[in-house]
Design an enzyme around this catalytic site. Structure first.
Site, PDB file in Angstrom:
ATOM      1  N   HIS A  78       0.863  -2.874  -3.244  1.00 30.95           N
ATOM      2  CA  HIS A  78       0.328  -2.030  -2.176  1.00 30.95           C
ATOM      3  C   HIS A  78      -0.121  -2.934  -1.028  1.00 30.95           C
ATOM      4  O   HIS A  78      -0.470  -4.110  -1.237  1.00 30.95           O
ATOM      5  CB  HIS A  78      -0.875  -1.236  -2.674  1.00 30.95           C
ATOM      6  CG  HIS A  78      -0.521  -0.161  -3.644  1.00 30.95           C
ATOM      7  ND1 HIS A  78      -1.402   0.836  -3.989  1.00 30.95           N
ATOM      8  CD2 HIS A  78       0.613   0.083  -4.356  1.00 30.95           C
ATOM      9  CE1 HIS A  78      -0.837   1.653  -4.873  1.00 30.95           C
ATOM     10  NE2 HIS A  78       0.391   1.203  -5.109  1.00 30.95           N
TER      11      HIS A  78
ATOM     12  N   CYS B 166      -6.536  -0.301  -5.769  1.00 33.07           N
ATOM     13  CA  CYS B 166      -6.898  -1.060  -4.569  1.00 33.07           C
ATOM     14  C   CYS B 166      -8.416  -1.063  -4.356  1.00 33.07           C
ATOM     15  O   CYS B 166      -8.984  -2.071  -3.940  1.00 33.07           O
ATOM     16  CB  CYS B 166      -6.172  -0.506  -3.361  1.00 33.07           C
ATOM     17  SG  CYS B 166      -4.384  -0.791  -3.444  1.00 33.07           S
TER      18      CYS B 166
ATOM     19  N   CYS C 219      -6.214   3.675  -3.185  1.00 31.07           N
ATOM     20  CA  CYS C 219      -6.149   4.244  -4.532  1.00 31.07           C
ATOM     21  C   CYS C 219      -7.170   3.529  -5.419  1.00 31.07           C
ATOM     22  O   CYS C 219      -7.852   2.585  -4.987  1.00 31.07           O
ATOM     23  CB  CYS C 219      -4.736   4.081  -5.101  1.00 31.07           C
ATOM     24  SG  CYS C 219      -4.296   2.366  -5.488  1.00 31.07           S
TER      25      CYS C 219
ATOM     26  N   GLU D 218      -2.855  -3.146   0.609  1.00 29.21           N
ATOM     27  CA  GLU D 218      -4.183  -3.738   0.417  1.00 29.21           C
ATOM     28  C   GLU D 218      -4.135  -4.923  -0.538  1.00 29.21           C
ATOM     29  O   GLU D 218      -4.754  -5.962  -0.288  1.00 29.21           O
ATOM     30  CB  GLU D 218      -5.165  -2.706  -0.174  1.00 29.21           C
ATOM     31  CG  GLU D 218      -5.345  -1.465   0.646  1.00 29.21           C
ATOM     32  CD  GLU D 218      -4.460  -0.306   0.204  1.00 29.21           C
ATOM     33  OE1 GLU D 218      -4.967   0.821   0.153  1.00 29.21           O
ATOM     34  OE2 GLU D 218      -3.272  -0.535  -0.085  1.00 29.21           O
TER      35      GLU D 218
END
Length: 147
Positions: free
Chosen positions: A46, A79, A76, A48
């Site tokens: 992801h 993260c 999420c 992040e």
């Protein structure tokens, strides 16, 4: 947030869900990334996570105390956990994610008593632009775009 939006657009151009992230210290850019889960065949890639990894590598530290994360979509649970463990000072995010978000939606990770560190949280920064990028991306996919 403008740089995070650019990263989200670049992710969309690669066929990735358009999420971008930037880590900064004041006005100094430390790291930037866009989603690369499909490209890297890595469900943890992801935006992040990639930005946190890059910032930690550059700073040779597992802690990003005093640094801020700008991300185009509400993080999420995975993260949010990484944000907490990295000890980021502030989290700014654009669009809320009712289905997968874990900050103001879902599990509300930072409100959990087991959360080690809670950043200052600023939702809604660049929200309309971030939401539009996501809506356009998924509309194209529904209309026959490659996925």
């Amino acid at each position: 947030m403008a740089l995070a939006l650019e990263e989200a657009k670049a992710a969309a151009n690669r066929g990735e869900v358009p999420v971008g992230a930037v880590i900064a210290s004041g006005s100094t850019l430390i790291a930037k990334a866009g989603n690369r889960t499909r490209e890297l065949s890595d469900p943890t890639a992801h935006a992040e996570m990639l930005a946190i990894r890059e910032a930690c590598r550059k700073l040779t530290s597992e802690r990003l105390t005093g640094h801020d994360l700008y991300v185009t979509l509400e993080p999420c649970t995975m993260c949010a956990g990484a944000i907490s463990f990295a000890r980021l000072r502030r989290l700014y995010f654009g669009a809320a994610d009712e289905k997968g978000g874990a900050v103001i939606n879902g599990v509300r990770f930072f409100a959990s008593p087991t959360c080690h560190h809670t950043p200052d949280i600023y939702p809604g920064l660049g929200e309309s632009d971030a939401a539009l990028i996501l809506k356009d991306f998924f509309r194209e996919k529904r209309n026959g775009g490659e996925w």
